[in-house]
Write a protein that holds these residues in place. Structure first.
Motif, mmCIF file in Angstrom:
data_model
loop_
_atom_site.group_PDB
_atom_site.id
_atom_site.type_symbol
_atom_site.label_atom_id
_atom_site.label_comp_id
_atom_site.label_asym_id
_atom_site.label_seq_id
_atom_site.Cartn_x
_atom_site.Cartn_y
_atom_site.Cartn_z
ATOM 1 N N ALA A 54 -40.173 14.729 -47.598
ATOM 2 C CA ALA A 54 -39.918 15.471 -48.831
ATOM 3 C C ALA A 54 -41.196 15.582 -49.667
ATOM 4 C CB ALA A 54 -38.812 14.791 -49.628
ATOM 5 N N LEU A 55 -41.955 14.495 -49.749
ATOM 6 C CA LEU A 55 -43.223 14.532 -50.477
ATOM 7 C C LEU A 55 -44.212 15.469 -49.800
ATOM 8 C CD1 LEU A 55 -43.719 10.737 -51.334
ATOM 9 C CD2 LEU A 55 -43.056 12.562 -52.910
ATOM 10 N N ALA A 56 -44.204 15.503 -48.467
ATOM 11 C CA ALA A 56 -45.122 16.374 -47.733
ATOM 12 C C ALA A 56 -44.774 17.841 -47.944
ATOM 13 C CB ALA A 56 -45.090 16.024 -46.248
ATOM 14 N N VAL A 57 -43.498 18.158 -47.888
ATOM 15 C CA VAL A 57 -43.051 19.549 -48.039
ATOM 16 C C VAL A 57 -43.443 20.098 -49.406
ATOM 17 C CG1 VAL A 57 -40.989 20.986 -48.283
ATOM 18 C CG2 VAL A 57 -41.188 19.404 -46.347
ATOM 19 N N PHE A 58 -43.371 19.248 -50.428
ATOM 20 C CA PHE A 58 -43.678 19.696 -51.799
ATOM 21 C C PHE A 58 -44.994 19.103 -52.302
ATOM 22 C CE2 PHE A 58 -39.004 19.693 -51.415
ATOM 23 C CZ PHE A 58 -38.746 21.025 -51.676
ATOM 24 N N SER A 59 -45.927 18.827 -51.388
ATOM 25 C CA SER A 59 -47.167 18.151 -51.775
ATOM 26 C C SER A 59 -48.080 19.000 -52.647
ATOM 27 C CB SER A 59 -47.924 17.678 -50.524
ATOM 28 O OG SER A 59 -48.187 18.756 -49.650
ATOM 29 N N ALA A 60 -47.824 20.284 -52.746
ATOM 30 C CA ALA A 60 -48.627 21.117 -53.645
ATOM 31 C C ALA A 60 -48.366 20.763 -55.107
ATOM 32 C CB ALA A 60 -48.327 22.594 -53.407
ATOM 33 N N ASN A 61 -47.221 20.140 -55.369
ATOM 34 C CA ASN A 61 -46.858 19.783 -56.741
ATOM 35 C C ASN A 61 -46.153 18.429 -56.709
ATOM 36 O OD1 ASN A 61 -45.603 19.532 -59.323
ATOM 37 N ND2 ASN A 61 -45.570 21.761 -59.564
ATOM 38 N N PHE A 62 -46.904 17.363 -56.963
ATOM 39 C CA PHE A 62 -46.355 16.014 -56.868
ATOM 40 C C PHE A 62 -45.211 15.800 -57.841
ATOM 41 C CE2 PHE A 62 -46.591 11.392 -57.921
ATOM 42 C CZ PHE A 62 -46.246 10.910 -56.671
ATOM 43 N N ASP A 63 -45.324 16.342 -59.048
ATOM 44 C CA ASP A 63 -44.273 16.198 -60.043
ATOM 45 C C ASP A 63 -42.974 16.826 -59.547
ATOM 46 O OD1 ASP A 63 -43.369 15.657 -62.927
ATOM 47 O OD2 ASP A 63 -43.001 17.801 -62.730
ATOM 48 N N GLU A 64 -43.066 18.019 -58.980
ATOM 49 C CA GLU A 64 -41.870 18.693 -58.464
ATOM 50 C C GLU A 64 -41.267 17.915 -57.303
ATOM 51 O OE1 GLU A 64 -40.478 22.982 -56.502
ATOM 52 O OE2 GLU A 64 -42.603 22.535 -56.816
ATOM 53 N N ALA A 65 -42.119 17.387 -56.430
ATOM 54 C CA ALA A 65 -41.638 16.616 -55.282
ATOM 55 C C ALA A 65 -40.826 15.413 -55.732
ATOM 56 C CB ALA A 65 -42.821 16.172 -54.422
ATOM 57 N N VAL A 66 -41.340 14.694 -56.710
ATOM 58 C CA VAL A 66 -40.645 13.503 -57.197
ATOM 59 C C VAL A 66 -39.349 13.895 -57.903
ATOM 60 C CG1 VAL A 66 -40.799 11.530 -58.771
ATOM 61 C CG2 VAL A 66 -42.761 12.159 -57.360
ATOM 62 N N ARG A 67 -39.386 14.977 -58.658
ATOM 63 C CA ARG A 67 -38.177 15.425 -59.352
ATOM 64 C C ARG A 67 -37.065 15.766 -58.372
ATOM 65 N NH1 ARG A 67 -38.666 16.599 -64.790
ATOM 66 N NH2 ARG A 67 -40.818 16.605 -65.586
ATOM 67 N N LYS A 68 -37.407 16.462 -57.289
ATOM 68 C CA LYS A 68 -36.395 16.835 -56.301
ATOM 69 C C LYS A 68 -35.823 15.599 -55.616
ATOM 70 C CE LYS A 68 -38.053 21.515 -55.270
ATOM 71 N NZ LYS A 68 -36.772 22.196 -55.626
ATOM 72 N N LEU A 69 -36.702 14.666 -55.252
ATOM 73 C CA LEU A 69 -36.232 13.433 -54.636
ATOM 74 C C LEU A 69 -35.313 12.669 -55.585
ATOM 75 C CD1 LEU A 69 -39.195 11.802 -52.659
ATOM 76 C CD2 LEU A 69 -36.911 12.316 -51.799
ATOM 77 N N ALA A 70 -35.727 12.567 -56.832
ATOM 78 C CA ALA A 70 -34.943 11.818 -57.813
ATOM 79 C C ALA A 70 -33.570 12.443 -58.009
ATOM 80 C CB ALA A 70 -35.696 11.750 -59.142
ATOM 81 N N TYR A 71 -33.499 13.770 -58.027
ATOM 82 C CA TYR A 71 -32.210 14.441 -58.219
ATOM 83 C C TYR A 71 -31.251 14.114 -57.074
ATOM 84 C CZ TYR A 71 -28.673 18.067 -58.650
ATOM 85 O OH TYR A 71 -27.482 18.722 -58.765
ATOM 86 N N ILE A 72 -31.773 14.167 -55.846
ATOM 87 C CA ILE A 72 -30.917 13.887 -54.683
ATOM 88 C C ILE A 72 -30.429 12.449 -54.695
ATOM 89 C CG2 ILE A 72 -30.922 13.664 -52.157
ATOM 90 C CD1 ILE A 72 -32.788 16.104 -52.100
ATOM 91 N N TRP A 73 -31.344 11.501 -54.918
ATOM 92 C CA TRP A 73 -30.957 10.089 -54.860
ATOM 93 C C TRP A 73 -30.082 9.680 -56.037
ATOM 94 C CZ3 TRP A 73 -31.183 6.723 -50.957
ATOM 95 C CH2 TRP A 73 -32.018 7.025 -49.877
ATOM 96 N N ARG A 74 -30.247 10.333 -57.179
ATOM 97 C CA ARG A 74 -29.404 10.009 -58.335
ATOM 98 C C ARG A 74 -27.961 10.458 -58.130
ATOM 99 N NH1 ARG A 74 -33.861 11.513 -62.162
ATOM 100 N NH2 ARG A 74 -34.568 9.554 -63.109
ATOM 101 N N ASN A 75 -27.763 11.427 -57.252
ATOM 102 C CA ASN A 75 -26.434 12.002 -57.065
ATOM 103 C C ASN A 75 -25.897 11.793 -55.655
ATOM 104 O OD1 ASN A 75 -26.007 13.599 -59.734
ATOM 105 N ND2 ASN A 75 -28.081 14.138 -59.103
#
Length: 379
Positions: A54-75
């Motif tokens: 997931a971090l690799a796929v969105f590595s152009a924007n680290f903030d976005e990568a972390v936000r997407k991961l956090a959303y999935i794991w929070r829910n």
């Protein structure tokens, strides 16, 4: 020590990987609004492999990568990862019961305790594997590796995708193989033995990458890392041995085996790296060059849970679907001494959010060390 290339190593641990996301949120806060990716080299195993991709796929924007991961794991819910409805659990119990008592008659072995087809659907919906090559071409990513264990060869394979100058490697019982990463690599790397089915890649079936992974940090070094941040999925108990008269439950035995798979290899590899660093550090770069020593010191930072995650899991066992909870209770997984197994399977948001909060607190308590590792000014 110079800047060097930073690697992030994410270990296995099933639902425990939510802890990694909490640490990543803290890293994002320390990194701030700086452009670029703080980890050009990503290495993941088991559930950590999912976070790494997931971090690799969105590595152009680290903030976005972390936000997407956090959303999935929070829910997260269990049914995002494996089928836990009454019918699915009943079918699994019947299959295994038939295999044990009627195996001589049916000549067919069950493949796994749980059906993780929902995980495949989730990964295919959320991850664009084609974006990895784009990130490498754009310079956002140097390499990513996903480790899985071959059931026939017994070898630990690090499937990697990276820049053209990177070369495959072979060491005792471990191989680095260049490939185009796909969802099959993630499913194989996260296939906890007995729990999830093995996955065939090319000519061999593969299971959880933590099995027989004697050197979890090795792929990062082979891929060119000079400094490595490891986010562990647990820690070995430091409690003293106590007298007990109760025979260990099946869950306690299974949890002990899983801890051996997920935790022991990392601890030993870190000790080995510390010894190598101490030895290499006794020589100057010029002396190492003159002596033909091909080693270099590797800066490492390890962040691991400050609390026992199995005990944390017991607080949230009621969040499990009823049928699954009954089965786990039957094997002792909902009791304190058998809760290690529970901690790997509890993909429920009450638990994953608690893990994320713990990861964030643990990482922010070491904010200064993180800032030094990331080469940013500590607030």
């Amino acid at each position: 020590m110079g800047e060097g290339r930073a690697a992030l190593v994410l270990t296995g641990g099933g639902a425990r990987a939510a802890y990694q996301v909490g640490v990543l949120i803290a890293i994002r806060d320390v990194w701030g609004r700086r452009p670029g990716n703080p980890f050009p080299i990503l290495c993941g195993t088991s559930a950590g492999a999912v976070n790494a991709v997931a971090l690799a796929v969105f590595s152009a924007n680290f903030d976005e990568a972390v936000r997407k991961l956090a959303y999935i794991w929070r829910n997260f819910r269990v049914d995002h990862v494996y089928r836990a409805d009454t019918l699915a659990i009943a079918e699994s119990v019947m299959r295994w019961g038939s295999a044990i008592f009627l195996g001589w008659l049916i000549h067919q072995s069950p493949r796994s305790l749980l059906d993780n087809s929902p995980l495949r659907a989730l990964l295919e919906a959320q991850l664009d594997f084609g974006a990895i090559d784009q990130a490498i071409a754009a310079g956002h990513l140097q390499a990513i590796s996903i480790t899985a264990s071959g059931y026939t060869s017994g070898e630990s394979l690090a499937f990697f995708q990276g820049s053209e100058d990177l070369q495959p490697w072979r060491r005792a019982q471990r191989i680095g193989m260049r490939t185009q990463l796909k969802v099959e690599h993630l499913l194989a790397s996260s296939a906890i033995p007995f729990v999830f089915p093995a996955v065939r890649i090319n000519r061999e079936y593969f299971g959880d990458g933590s099995m027989r992974q004697l050197a979890p940090i090795s792929p990062a070094i082979h891929l060119g890392a000079d400094r490595i941040l490891v986010i562990a999925g647990g820690r070995r108990s430091e409690e003293a041995r106590q007298r007990t008269d109760a025979y260990p439950s099946p869950a306690q035995v299974a949890g002990h085996a899983l801890s051996s798979i997920f935790l022991d290899g990392l601890a030993m590899d870190l000790e080995r790296l510390e010894r190598i660093n101490a030895t290499v550090g006794a020589f100057t770069p010029e002396q190492r060059l003159a002596s033909g020593i091909p080693l270099k010191p590797i800066e490492t930072l390890v962040i691991a849970p400050s609390q026992r995650l199995d005990y944390l899991a017991t607080r949230h066992r009621a969040a499990l679907p009823r049928a699954l909870r009954l089965v786990l209770r039957g094997v002792g997984a909902t009791r304190k001494n058998g809760s290690v197994l529970l901690s790997y399977l509890l993909f429920e948001r009450a638990y994953t959010r608690s893990l994320m909060e713990l990861g964030y607190r643990d990482a922010m308590s070491r904010r200064g060390e993180l800032a030094r590792f990331l080469r940013v000014e500590s607030p």
